[in-house]
Design a protein around this motif. Structure first.
Motif, PDB file in Angstrom:
ATOM      1  N   CYS A   1       5.142  -1.629  15.957  1.00 60.33           N
ATOM      2  CA  CYS A   1       4.252  -1.104  14.978  1.00 60.33           C
ATOM      3  C   CYS A   1       4.269  -0.458  14.416  1.00 60.33           C
ATOM      4  CB  CYS A   1       2.754  -2.246  15.494  1.00 60.33           C
ATOM      5  SG  CYS A   1       1.323  -1.768  14.659  1.00 60.33           S
TER       6      CYS A   1
ATOM      7  N   LYS B   1       8.065 -15.400  -0.904  1.00 60.32           N
ATOM      8  CA  LYS B   1       7.646 -14.296  -0.015  1.00 60.32           C
ATOM      9  C   LYS B   1       9.464 -14.548   0.153  1.00 60.32           C
ATOM     10  CE  LYS B   1       3.891 -13.336   2.346  1.00 60.32           C
ATOM     11  NZ  LYS B   1       2.904 -13.459   2.695  1.00 60.32           N
TER      12      LYS B   1
ATOM     13  N   ILE C   1       5.001  -9.616  -0.959  1.00 64.02           N
ATOM     14  CA  ILE C   1       5.594  -9.346   0.592  1.00 64.02           C
ATOM     15  C   ILE C   1       4.785  -9.762   1.525  1.00 64.02           C
ATOM     16  CG2 ILE C   1       7.386  -8.602   1.849  1.00 64.02           C
ATOM     17  CD1 ILE C   1       9.008  -7.990  -0.266  1.00 64.02           C
ATOM     18  N   LYS C   2       3.718  -8.134   1.591  1.00 65.97           N
ATOM     19  CA  LYS C   2       2.577  -7.478   2.395  1.00 65.97           C
ATOM     20  C   LYS C   2       1.517  -8.270   2.550  1.00 65.97           C
ATOM     21  CE  LYS C   2       1.545  -2.985   1.828  1.00 65.97           C
ATOM     22  NZ  LYS C   2       1.785  -2.133   1.512  1.00 65.97           N
ATOM     23  N   SER C   3       0.850  -9.656   1.568  1.00 68.67           N
ATOM     24  CA  SER C   3      -0.054 -10.244   1.376  1.00 68.67           C
ATOM     25  C   SER C   3      -0.384 -10.888   2.500  1.00 68.67           C
ATOM     26  CB  SER C   3      -0.054 -10.535   0.136  1.00 68.67           C
ATOM     27  OG  SER C   3       1.226 -12.022   0.250  1.00 68.67           O
TER      28      SER C   3
ATOM     29  N   LEU D   1       6.400  -6.317  -3.972  1.00 64.26           N
ATOM     30  CA  LEU D   1       5.629  -4.983  -2.622  1.00 64.26           C
ATOM     31  C   LEU D   1       4.744  -6.155  -2.331  1.00 64.26           C
ATOM     32  CD1 LEU D   1       6.525  -3.273  -0.909  1.00 64.26           C
ATOM     33  CD2 LEU D   1       5.266  -1.780  -2.307  1.00 64.26           C
ATOM     34  N   ALA D   2       3.607  -5.676  -3.319  1.00 63.97           N
ATOM     35  CA  ALA D   2       1.971  -6.819  -3.021  1.00 63.97           C
ATOM     36  C   ALA D   2       2.521  -8.162  -2.612  1.00 63.97           C
ATOM     37  CB  ALA D   2       1.873  -6.623  -4.230  1.00 63.97           C
TER      38      ALA D   2
ATOM     39  N   ARG E   1      10.870  -0.109   5.530  1.00 66.67           N
ATOM     40  CA  ARG E   1      10.408  -0.741   4.408  1.00 66.67           C
ATOM     41  C   ARG E   1      11.566  -2.278   4.850  1.00 66.67           C
ATOM     42  NH1 ARG E   1       5.740  -0.714   3.269  1.00 66.67           N
ATOM     43  NH2 ARG E   1       4.761   0.638   1.954  1.00 66.67           N
TER      44      ARG E   1
END
Length: 220
Positions: free
Chosen positions: A198, A177, A159-161, A156-157, A218
């Protein structure tokens, strides 16, 4: 304008300042105006129908309350209904936005296979018990009841980075990713006809959104 109307009805314009804006007189005059123009007051049944119409026809694509309110006022004119008080309009708009959000959450979650849903829930640390609660078996809201595996946290970290500066390393990271996102196996056309928007996560004390809302957020 006051002077122009006063001349037409042959009444001094100064009399306008003595008009009572509350009480039986203004209600009687408003009823006369509505009858003459073919309008009617907004009933409780009308408000319910308006919220449903907004959710189905407007709020599913337009998420800005002010724009939804504009469409509501336009529809009221078309239906010859006198606009209710501003507070009531705000409640109708809020109800429509909420109902549209719930409908889209359910629709998107219904397009996911059980295996994909399980992978998404595992990604955010929601176990089967929490999902059962979220679906209405044991309550309406819940906190995450368990810790996600370390690899899920890392995924998860990742993909969100943020992508960072362009370089060979950043390109390889973006490929990782993309591969990680594809490993969730979201079906094609999952968000067809859905307008992206958003989502702003809350602060440290926020509650987890229950499935299928959490699954839809998600997945997006």
């Amino acid at each position: 304008m006051v002077e122009h109307v006063a001349k037409q009805v042959r009444v001094p314009a100064s009399e306008f300042g003595f008009y009572e804006w509350s009480g039986s007189t203004i209600e009687y005059h408003r009823n006369q105006i509505r009858t003459h123009l073919g309008f009617r007051t907004c009933t409780t049944e009308d408000a319910t129908k308006l919220a449903v119409w907004l959710a189905e026809e407007v709020a599913h694509a337009e998420r800005r309350p002010e724009r939804v309110r504009e469409e509501l006022l336009k529809h009221l004119r078309e239906e010859r209904i006198e606009p209710p008080a501003p507070g009531r309009i705000s409640r109708i708009v809020a109800s429509a936005l909420h109902n549209a959000d719930v409908a889209w959450s359910v629709r998107i979650a219904s397009r996911l296979s059980p295996e994909t849903t399980q992978r998404i829930c595992a990604l955010v640390g929601i176990d089967d018990a929490s999902r059962a609660v979220g679906e209405g078996v044991a309550g309406d809201r819940q906190e995450p009841t368990g810790e996600a595996p370390a690899e899920d946290d890392d995924l998860l970290a990742l993909i969100k980075s943020a992508p960072g500066n362009v370089s060979l390393e950043s390109m390889m990271t973006e490929i990782r990713k993309l591969t990680a996102a594809r490993s969730i196996e979201l079906p094609p056309g999952l968000f067809a006809t859905w307008r992206p928007r958003c989502w702003r996560p809350g602060g440290p004390g926020r509650r987890w959104k229950r499935p299928p809302t959490c699954v839809r957020i998600r997945a997006s």
